[in-house]
Design a protein around this motif. Structure first.
Motif, mmCIF file in Angstrom:
data_model
loop_
_atom_site.group_PDB
_atom_site.id
_atom_site.type_symbol
_atom_site.label_atom_id
_atom_site.label_comp_id
_atom_site.label_asym_id
_atom_site.label_seq_id
_atom_site.Cartn_x
_atom_site.Cartn_y
_atom_site.Cartn_z
ATOM 1 N N PRO A 118 0.841 -1.211 0.000
ATOM 2 C CA PRO A 118 0.000 0.000 0.000
ATOM 3 C C PRO A 118 0.872 1.255 0.000
ATOM 4 O O PRO A 118 1.920 1.306 0.637
ATOM 5 C CB PRO A 118 -0.802 -0.116 1.297
ATOM 6 N N GLN A 119 0.413 2.254 -0.720
ATOM 7 C CA GLN A 119 1.160 3.504 -0.794
ATOM 8 C C GLN A 119 0.751 4.403 0.378
ATOM 9 O O GLN A 119 -0.318 4.263 0.947
ATOM 10 C CB GLN A 119 0.867 4.213 -2.107
ATOM 11 N N GLU A 120 1.644 5.308 0.679
ATOM 12 C CA GLU A 120 1.354 6.283 1.735
ATOM 13 C C GLU A 120 0.175 7.142 1.285
ATOM 14 O O GLU A 120 0.073 7.503 0.113
ATOM 15 C CB GLU A 120 2.575 7.194 1.957
ATOM 16 N N PRO A 121 -0.721 7.500 2.203
ATOM 17 C CA PRO A 121 -1.826 8.379 1.807
ATOM 18 C C PRO A 121 -1.278 9.742 1.386
ATOM 19 O O PRO A 121 -0.327 10.261 1.973
ATOM 20 C CB PRO A 121 -2.682 8.498 3.058
ATOM 21 N N LYS A 122 -1.869 10.297 0.363
ATOM 22 C CA LYS A 122 -1.427 11.595 -0.129
ATOM 23 C C LYS A 122 -2.145 12.693 0.651
ATOM 24 O O LYS A 122 -3.316 12.561 0.988
ATOM 25 C CB LYS A 122 -1.744 11.729 -1.611
ATOM 26 N N THR A 123 -1.423 13.723 0.901
ATOM 27 C CA THR A 123 -2.010 14.879 1.571
ATOM 28 C C THR A 123 -2.451 15.859 0.505
ATOM 29 O O THR A 123 -1.676 16.230 -0.383
ATOM 30 C CB THR A 123 -0.977 15.548 2.502
ATOM 31 N N VAL A 124 -3.712 16.251 0.603
ATOM 32 C CA VAL A 124 -4.261 17.200 -0.359
ATOM 33 C C VAL A 124 -4.574 18.485 0.380
ATOM 34 O O VAL A 124 -5.232 18.488 1.418
ATOM 35 C CB VAL A 124 -5.549 16.639 -1.015
ATOM 36 N N GLU A 125 -4.069 19.552 -0.150
ATOM 37 C CA GLU A 125 -4.291 20.864 0.476
ATOM 38 C C GLU A 125 -5.342 21.611 -0.342
ATOM 39 O O GLU A 125 -5.230 21.752 -1.545
ATOM 40 C CB GLU A 125 -2.980 21.640 0.514
ATOM 41 N N ILE A 126 -6.370 22.068 0.357
ATOM 42 C CA ILE A 126 -7.431 22.818 -0.314
ATOM 43 C C ILE A 126 -7.169 24.299 -0.078
ATOM 44 O O ILE A 126 -7.051 24.752 1.053
ATOM 45 C CB ILE A 126 -8.807 22.436 0.247
ATOM 46 N N VAL A 127 -7.102 25.040 -1.174
ATOM 47 C CA VAL A 127 -6.792 26.464 -1.092
ATOM 48 C C VAL A 127 -8.022 27.214 -1.578
ATOM 49 O O VAL A 127 -8.550 26.965 -2.659
ATOM 50 C CB VAL A 127 -5.565 26.816 -1.956
ATOM 51 N N ASP A 128 -8.498 28.207 -0.756
ATOM 52 C CA ASP A 128 -9.603 29.054 -1.159
ATOM 53 C C ASP A 128 -9.049 30.241 -1.918
ATOM 54 O O ASP A 128 -8.160 30.942 -1.458
ATOM 55 C CB ASP A 128 -10.340 29.595 0.072
ATOM 56 N N GLU A 129 -9.595 30.518 -3.053
ATOM 57 C CA GLU A 129 -9.144 31.675 -3.792
ATOM 58 C C GLU A 129 -10.262 32.627 -4.000
ATOM 59 O O GLU A 129 -11.370 32.427 -4.139
ATOM 60 C CB GLU A 129 -8.569 31.252 -5.148
#
Length: 129
Positions: A118-129
């Motif tokens: 299993p791969q490491e979980p990816k971190t997703v950053e949500i940016v408000d623009e």
């Protein structure tokens, strides 16, 4: 005795089976005939003798190609007309080594029996623009 041994050795595995049948039946020719008849099933004693011949052919093939190659070929052919899931269950129940079972299973469905890291979980950053 040497002459008998040479003749039975010339028969190969069927010769050995015939000796075992004779010994287990106490040497009685009627018991040997009954055992061959039982082996022959609906074809009787002729079927039993034919089965001894078939055992010779199978024994020679296994000696020439090896058990693994013969079993792979058989299961490859059967997978054309039968469910792979059924064949995998059948392989699991065979009286063979676990290593050979795994090789046969991987031969039938190579991706079904591999382990993926299993791969490491990816971190997703949500940016408000």
């Amino acid at each position: 005795m040497d002459e008998i041994v040479k003749k039975l050795a010339g028969l190969g595995l069927p010769g050995i089976l015939l000796v075992v049948l004779t010994v287990t039946s106490g040497g009685s020719s009627a018991a040997v005939a009954a055992a061959l008849t039982a082996l022959g099933g609906p074809f009787g004693i002729v079927g039993g003798i034919a089965l001894l011949g078939l055992i010779t052919v199978v024994g020679d093939a296994v000696a020439g190609y090896g058990l693994e190659a013969i079993l792979k070929g058989i299961y490859t052919e059967r997978s054309k007309t039968e469910s792979v899931r059924f064949l995998l269950k059948e392989i699991q129940d065979l009286p063979i080594s676990e290593e050979l079972k795994l090789k046969l299973k991987n031969h039938l469905s190579p991706t079904a029996h591999t382990y993926e890291v299993p791969q490491e979980p990816k971190t997703v950053e949500i940016v408000d623009e």
